[in-house]
Design a protein around this motif. Sequence first.
Motif, PDB file in Angstrom:
ATOM      1  N   GLN A  30      -2.749   4.123  12.455  1.00 30.49           N
ATOM      2  CA  GLN A  30      -3.089   3.332  11.276  1.00 30.49           C
ATOM      3  C   GLN A  30      -3.027   1.875  11.717  1.00 30.49           C
ATOM      4  N   GLU A  51      -6.142  -2.115   2.944  1.00 27.92           N
ATOM      5  CA  GLU A  51      -5.399  -0.996   3.518  1.00 27.92           C
ATOM      6  C   GLU A  51      -5.701  -0.903   5.009  1.00 27.92           C
ATOM      7  N   PRO A  52      -4.755  -0.393   5.802  1.00 30.49           N
ATOM      8  CA  PRO A  52      -5.045  -0.151   7.220  1.00 30.49           C
ATOM      9  C   PRO A  52      -6.183   0.866   7.368  1.00 30.49           C
ATOM     10  N   GLN A  73      -7.861   3.983   9.844  1.00 35.21           N
ATOM     11  CA  GLN A  73      -7.403   5.011  10.781  1.00 35.21           C
ATOM     12  C   GLN A  73      -8.295   5.021  12.012  1.00 35.21           C
TER      13      GLN A  73
END
Length: 208
Positions: free
Chosen positions: A117, A124-125, A127
């Motif tokens: 991540q 948001e991070p 993936q």
Amino acid sequence: MIFTYNKEQVGDVLMVIVADDQGQAVAVDRRGPVARVFRLDTDQTVAWNIFDLSQVIELEGSGQVWLTDEQVAQLNASLAAQGFTEQLINDREPKFVVGQIVSMEAHPDSDHLNICQVAVGQEEPIQIVAGAPNAAVGLKTIVALPGAMMPKGNLIFPGDLRGVASYGMMCSPRELALPNAPQKRGIIELADTAVVGEAFAAEKHWQG
């Protein structure tokens, strides 16, 4: 969306890459100087070729190029003049940015891949599945986001590695064609002072 132009090697044609064809069969609908490339199975547009570009806009550069909103509007007028209803959407967000690994776990179906991540300055991070031997939580590196074109011409799209979704790539100095890049595996390691989400600049982020 990726714009590529190489007048000397390819000719006066702008290639606009919209999506990954995922290896599926494609067809071409050419109308005058505009060609739409689309998947046969889904009719999804994956690319546009705009021939005789200099009759529409003046463009400098070679390889991946960046267009102004006004230039994209002129291209959309050309598409509409040929009866196409789709429009190009300009995306001027940086595609190579500083990222930081915030968590990491082993891939369940690999002995060398990790599911990371990665914070890239978004809400948001994202993936990213990576096999870099030096990947570690807290490490700051350069991330190629979807829509990036690497120096050798390969394109970054969302995909999956062994069944796990991946939305970008953490880059090695060699993959970024940086001067004096070490010829070994491993993502670039940035200083702790690097700002997450900042656009990559070789003169700032690389002291090789």
